[in-house]
Scaffold this motif. Structure first.
Motif, PDB file in Angstrom:
ATOM      1  N   GLU A  35       0.702  -0.877   0.036  1.00 19.06           N
ATOM      2  CA  GLU A  35       0.017  -0.198   0.079  1.00 19.06           C
ATOM      3  C   GLU A  35       0.542   1.136   0.147  1.00 19.06           C
ATOM      4  OE1 GLU A  35      -1.990   0.432   3.359  1.00 19.06           O
ATOM      5  OE2 GLU A  35      -4.383  -2.045   2.393  1.00 19.06           O
ATOM      6  N   VAL A  36       0.457   2.245  -1.123  1.00 19.69           N
ATOM      7  CA  VAL A  36       1.367   3.126  -0.867  1.00 19.69           C
ATOM      8  C   VAL A  36       0.368   4.228  -0.651  1.00 19.69           C
ATOM      9  CG1 VAL A  36       2.689   4.924  -2.457  1.00 19.69           C
ATOM     10  CG2 VAL A  36       3.154   2.471  -1.874  1.00 19.69           C
ATOM     11  N   HIS A  37      -0.127   4.983  -0.150  1.00 20.17           N
ATOM     12  CA  HIS A  37      -1.098   5.884   0.335  1.00 20.17           C
ATOM     13  C   HIS A  37      -1.039   7.657  -0.214  1.00 20.17           C
ATOM     14  CE1 HIS A  37      -1.424   2.983   3.684  1.00 20.17           C
ATOM     15  NE2 HIS A  37      -2.549   2.791   3.385  1.00 20.17           N
ATOM     16  N   TYR A  38      -2.238   8.145  -0.667  1.00 23.10           N
ATOM     17  CA  TYR A  38      -2.204   9.140  -0.898  1.00 23.10           C
ATOM     18  C   TYR A  38      -4.123   9.859  -0.614  1.00 23.10           C
ATOM     19  CZ  TYR A  38       1.614   8.134  -4.327  1.00 23.10           C
ATOM     20  OH  TYR A  38       2.569   7.307  -4.906  1.00 23.10           O
ATOM     21  N   CYS A  39      -3.968  11.221  -0.420  1.00 25.91           N
ATOM     22  CA  CYS A  39      -4.418  11.782   0.584  1.00 25.91           C
ATOM     23  C   CYS A  39      -5.811  12.353  -0.681  1.00 25.91           C
ATOM     24  CB  CYS A  39      -4.454  12.924   1.047  1.00 25.91           C
ATOM     25  SG  CYS A  39      -3.349  14.649   0.082  1.00 25.91           S
ATOM     26  N   SER A  40      -5.239  12.307  -1.283  1.00 20.28           N
ATOM     27  CA  SER A  40      -6.073  12.853  -2.501  1.00 20.28           C
ATOM     28  C   SER A  40      -5.777  13.002  -4.404  1.00 20.28           C
ATOM     29  CB  SER A  40      -6.053  14.515  -3.001  1.00 20.28           C
ATOM     30  OG  SER A  40      -5.489  15.229  -2.931  1.00 20.28           O
ATOM     31  N   GLN A  41      -6.463  12.929  -5.074  1.00 19.07           N
ATOM     32  CA  GLN A  41      -6.184  12.309  -6.574  1.00 19.07           C
ATOM     33  C   GLN A  41      -4.436  13.810  -6.644  1.00 19.07           C
ATOM     34  OE1 GLN A  41      -9.854  12.441  -8.976  1.00 19.07           O
ATOM     35  NE2 GLN A  41     -10.053  10.730  -8.415  1.00 19.07           N
ATOM     36  N   SER A  42      -5.303  15.039  -6.442  1.00 20.71           N
ATOM     37  CA  SER A  42      -4.104  16.047  -7.068  1.00 20.71           C
ATOM     38  C   SER A  42      -2.766  15.600  -6.326  1.00 20.71           C
ATOM     39  CB  SER A  42      -4.576  17.155  -6.710  1.00 20.71           C
ATOM     40  OG  SER A  42      -4.693  17.043  -4.885  1.00 20.71           O
ATOM     41  N   CYS A  43      -2.721  14.940  -4.825  1.00 20.02           N
ATOM     42  CA  CYS A  43      -1.234  14.356  -4.514  1.00 20.02           C
ATOM     43  C   CYS A  43      -0.805  13.061  -5.338  1.00 20.02           C
ATOM     44  CB  CYS A  43      -1.369  14.034  -3.331  1.00 20.02           C
ATOM     45  SG  CYS A  43      -0.948  15.730  -2.053  1.00 20.02           S
ATOM     46  N   GLN A  44      -1.723  12.291  -5.539  1.00 19.66           N
ATOM     47  CA  GLN A  44      -1.364  11.126  -6.631  1.00 19.66           C
ATOM     48  C   GLN A  44      -0.661  11.300  -8.006  1.00 19.66           C
ATOM     49  OE1 GLN A  44      -4.300   8.463  -7.061  1.00 19.66           O
ATOM     50  NE2 GLN A  44      -2.833   6.442  -7.577  1.00 19.66           N
ATOM     51  N   LYS A  45      -0.820  12.421  -8.308  1.00 15.69           N
ATOM     52  CA  LYS A  45      -0.904  13.389  -9.697  1.00 15.69           C
ATOM     53  C   LYS A  45       0.861  14.123  -9.916  1.00 15.69           C
ATOM     54  CE  LYS A  45      -5.169  13.614 -11.550  1.00 15.69           C
ATOM     55  NZ  LYS A  45      -6.284  14.622 -12.852  1.00 15.69           N
ATOM     56  N   GLU A  46       0.559  14.676  -8.860  1.00 18.27           N
ATOM     57  CA  GLU A  46       1.823  15.643  -8.432  1.00 18.27           C
ATOM     58  C   GLU A  46       3.094  14.683  -7.765  1.00 18.27           C
ATOM     59  OE1 GLU A  46       3.139  18.409  -4.754  1.00 18.27           O
ATOM     60  OE2 GLU A  46       1.394  18.393  -5.543  1.00 18.27           O
ATOM     61  N   HIS A  47       2.903  13.599  -6.769  1.00 11.76           N
ATOM     62  CA  HIS A  47       3.853  12.035  -7.072  1.00 11.76           C
ATOM     63  C   HIS A  47       3.922  11.298  -8.424  1.00 11.76           C
ATOM     64  CE1 HIS A  47       5.819   9.171  -4.161  1.00 11.76           C
ATOM     65  NE2 HIS A  47       5.920  10.470  -4.269  1.00 11.76           N
ATOM     66  N   TRP A  48       3.391  10.960  -8.953  1.00 12.84           N
ATOM     67  CA  TRP A  48       3.399  10.561  -9.947  1.00 12.84           C
ATOM     68  C   TRP A  48       4.721   9.669 -10.809  1.00 12.84           C
ATOM     69  CZ3 TRP A  48       1.844   5.932 -11.305  1.00 12.84           C
ATOM     70  CH2 TRP A  48       2.262   4.955 -12.902  1.00 12.84           C
ATOM     71  N   SER A  49       5.207  10.650 -11.100  1.00 10.54           N
ATOM     72  CA  SER A  49       6.764  11.454 -11.599  1.00 10.54           C
ATOM     73  C   SER A  49       7.220  10.558 -10.870  1.00 10.54           C
ATOM     74  CB  SER A  49       7.133  12.952 -12.092  1.00 10.54           C
ATOM     75  OG  SER A  49       7.080  13.320 -10.844  1.00 10.54           O
ATOM     76  N   VAL A  50       7.605  10.193 -10.435  1.00  6.58           N
ATOM     77  CA  VAL A  50       8.258  10.078  -8.673  1.00  6.58           C
ATOM     78  C   VAL A  50       7.813   8.512  -8.719  1.00  6.58           C
ATOM     79  CG1 VAL A  50       9.670   9.289  -6.330  1.00  6.58           C
ATOM     80  CG2 VAL A  50       9.420  11.581  -7.131  1.00  6.58           C
ATOM     81  N   HIS A  51       6.462   7.904  -8.305  1.00  4.05           N
ATOM     82  CA  HIS A  51       6.083   6.999  -8.306  1.00  4.05           C
ATOM     83  C   HIS A  51       5.895   6.147  -8.926  1.00  4.05           C
ATOM     84  CE1 HIS A  51       3.814   3.998  -6.325  1.00  4.05           C
ATOM     85  NE2 HIS A  51       3.051   3.866  -6.830  1.00  4.05           N
ATOM     86  N   LYS A  52       5.779   6.132 -10.012  1.00  5.00           N
ATOM     87  CA  LYS A  52       5.559   5.433 -11.860  1.00  5.00           C
ATOM     88  C   LYS A  52       7.484   4.068 -11.933  1.00  5.00           C
ATOM     89  CE  LYS A  52       7.363   8.997 -15.226  1.00  5.00           C
ATOM     90  NZ  LYS A  52       6.951   9.857 -16.566  1.00  5.00           N
ATOM     91  N   LYS A  53       8.233   5.182 -11.217  1.00  6.63           N
ATOM     92  CA  LYS A  53       9.519   4.098 -11.207  1.00  6.63           C
ATOM     93  C   LYS A  53       9.681   2.834 -11.032  1.00  6.63           C
ATOM     94  CE  LYS A  53      12.510   8.833 -11.256  1.00  6.63           C
ATOM     95  NZ  LYS A  53      13.122   9.351 -10.852  1.00  6.63           N
ATOM     96  N   ALA A  54       9.411   2.736  -9.528  1.00  7.77           N
ATOM     97  CA  ALA A  54       8.735   1.597  -8.322  1.00  7.77           C
ATOM     98  C   ALA A  54       7.000   0.710  -9.084  1.00  7.77           C
ATOM     99  CB  ALA A  54       9.023   1.560  -7.524  1.00  7.77           C
ATOM    100  N   CYS A  55       5.849   1.618  -9.598  1.00  2.16           N
ATOM    101  CA  CYS A  55       4.872   1.769  -9.032  1.00  2.16           C
ATOM    102  C   CYS A  55       4.568  -0.355 -10.123  1.00  2.16           C
ATOM    103  CB  CYS A  55       4.156   2.117 -10.255  1.00  2.16           C
ATOM    104  SG  CYS A  55       2.032   2.040 -10.203  1.00  2.16           S
ATOM    105  N   GLY A  56       3.880  -0.962  -8.534  1.00  2.00           N
ATOM    106  CA  GLY A  56       3.588  -2.019  -9.315  1.00  2.00           C
ATOM    107  C   GLY A  56       5.057  -3.336  -9.603  1.00  2.00           C
ATOM    108  N   LYS A  57       6.270  -2.901  -9.353  1.00  2.00           N
ATOM    109  CA  LYS A  57       7.298  -4.148  -9.315  1.00  2.00           C
ATOM    110  C   LYS A  57       8.319  -3.463  -8.250  1.00  2.00           C
ATOM    111  CE  LYS A  57       7.899  -1.263 -14.052  1.00  2.00           C
ATOM    112  NZ  LYS A  57       8.740   0.300 -15.005  1.00  2.00           N
TER     113      LYS A  57
END
Length: 499
Positions: A308-330
């Motif tokens: 589980e990787v938590h976000y308080c809102s969709q805007s925070c999730q989108k803002e952090h995507w550039s960092v998280h996408k490198k490890a997302c699901g991997k």
């Protein structure tokens, strides 16, 4: 003859017989002899659903104020006061003259729960109480969850409170509880509603005496030779007989006496029970934003990695995507924010200086070992002797401290016990990086004096002289004060303090 005339005879005042456990039956409470854990869970759930008025209503189904005479009330009050004085004295000795609180806090939760359940079991089975196991319903604060809070500090705080109130000069000294006291002035309209109450019983229009008797019974259930003392004696018995669940704690106490053991016990009381949730982007918690906010989790990581990787809102999730996408699901990667599952020190408070010191230590492959708890850069100026110590410790990370004989020969001090080693190194790290704060010197000094004063080439005076050269002349006095304050008595003085 004179002595006989002044002797009080209570034989004419018969104590009311016990009543059937109405609430236990009403809520279908499991017999404690069959399953103590289930019994406790069912009672805690029942208590949470009740009000004091509900409890008093059930009691009043069987008796009213006319049931009790002035002689009954006088006897109840004298009996309660006598037991309270006894309980207060025993608890005060237990808490002030031994290591009871430190040992209790060092026990794991399963052992703590065992002793609390044993106390509740004995109290509920005591035949001297009017309402038997139903007395549990009079005591909303007597729950395992309350007593296990803060790693068991809830139980120590409760014992301290009982000792203070029971030992007060007020007669009778009732334990205050706002939940229970809101029923103190209730009328008694229930006789007309109860189908099994005969007309001649419909006398009293008040529950004043019933409430007072129930309050006395509540305090008896908590004190006397019932819950409080039964729980305490269960713990003391395990200490005295070195019970299986007590052995590890006693071993630690015996090998890390003094400030180290007490520090560890106190630190445990600040631990979190479970990791907190923080937004991976803005780092806020649900409490920071508001309890109504619903945190989101990355669905890909949850499905593929069960992570589980938590976000308080969709805007925070989108803002952090550039960092998280490198490890997302991997890979199971998070920022390891303070207090979350990704923080290896999540149980510690965010304001804990020791935990923050360890969080900032360099890690190898994301992990921290005892060997990594070194000296680190100094925030200030060390004495020449302390600077020599720091350089030698950095050069040999397997050593916990270097002591020096009168001729200047170094002696490698290495601790085998991992728990003691960690506490020692944390204190060492604090004093070596913060020269103006010498609090930790007392702890490591006391510990080394106990273990190394008789080592060939060393002595108490030699060790204290070295510590004074490293951290200041006032260190000697501080160590002596700590030794006198900490544990002047033997480890098991609790054995005789309750005799």
């Amino acid at each position: 003859m004179a002595s006989e005339s002044t002797t009080e005879d209570h034989s004419a005042v018969k104590k009311p017989n016990g009543f059937p456990p109405l609430l236990s039956k009403k809520f279908g409470i499991t017999d404690i002899k069959q399953d103590a854990v289930k019994w406790n869970k069912e009672w805690e759930a029942a208590i949470a659903s009740l009000t004091a008025a509900d409890v008093l209503k059930e009691i009043s189904q069987k008796l009213d104020d006319s049931f009790f005479t002035p002689q009954h009330m006088e006897l109840f009050h004298k009996s309660l006061r006598s037991l309270q004085t006894n309980v207060a004295e025993i608890l005060s000795n237990l808490l002030n003259n031994g290591h009871f609180d430190t040992i209790w806090l060092l026990l794991n939760a399963a052992e703590q729960r065992k002793h609390i359940l044993e106390g509740l079991k004995r109290a509920s089975e005591d035949p001297s109480t009017i309402w038997g196991p139903d007395c549990r319903a009079l005591c909303p604060e007597v729950t395992v969850s309350n007593f296990l809070s803060q790693s068991g500090k809830g139980f120590i705080d409760f014992l301290t409170r009982v000792a203070e109130i029971f030992g007060s000069p007020i007669t009778p000294a009732f334990l205050p509880n706002s939940w229970w006291e809101q029923a103190s002035n209730l009328p008694n309209p229930w006789w007309g509603q109860a189908s099994d109450v005969s007309p001649q019983r419909q006398i009293s229009q008040s529950t004043k005496l019933v409430f007072e008797v129930a309050t006395i019974t509540r305090n008896q259930f908590i004190g006397e030779w019932q819950f409080v003392l039964s729980s305490a004696f269960s713990i003391v018995s395990d200490i005295t007989n070195r019970g299986e669940g007590m052995k590890e704690v006693l071993h630690f106490m015996e090998n890390t006496k003094g400030h180290v053991a007490r520090c560890l016990a106190e630190v445990k009381t600040t631990f979190r029970d479970k990791p907190i949730i923080r937004c991976e982007n803005c780092t806020k918690t649900p409490d920071d934003i508001g309890q109504n906010v619903r945190f989101m989790v990355c669905s890909v990581c949850k499905t593929k990695l069960k992570f589980e990787v938590h976000y308080c809102s969709q805007s925070c999730q989108k803002e952090h995507w550039s960092v998280h996408k490198k490890a997302c699901g991997k890979k199971k990667v998070t920022r390891g924010l303070s207090g979350t599952k990704g923080d290896f020190l999540w149980a510690f408070s965010d304001s804990d200086p020791v935990a923050n010191l360890m969080r900032n230590l360099p890690k190898k492959e994301g992990r921290l070992t005892l060997r990594d708890i070194g000296v680190n850069p100094c925030n200030g100026k060390r004495s020449p002797a302390a600077e020599r110590q720091a350089k030698m410790l950095e050069a040999d990370k397997d050593v916990d401290y270097f002591l020096f004989t009168a001729s200047g020969e170094p002696v490698r001090f290495v601790i085998d016990d991992l728990g003691a080693k960690m506490i020692f190194r944390i204190n060492r790290g604090m004093i070596m990086t913060q020269p103006t704060d010498t609090t930790g010197v007392n702890a490591i000094g006391e510990y080394m004096l106990k273990l190394m004063s008789n080592y060939p080439g060393l002595s108490r005076d030699i060790i204290i002289k070295q510590l004074c050269e490293e951290y200041g002349e006032d260190i000697a006095e501080k160590i002596v004060e700590l030794e006198q304050m900490a544990y002047s008595s033997d480890l098991l003085t609790v054995r005789c303090s309750v005799a």
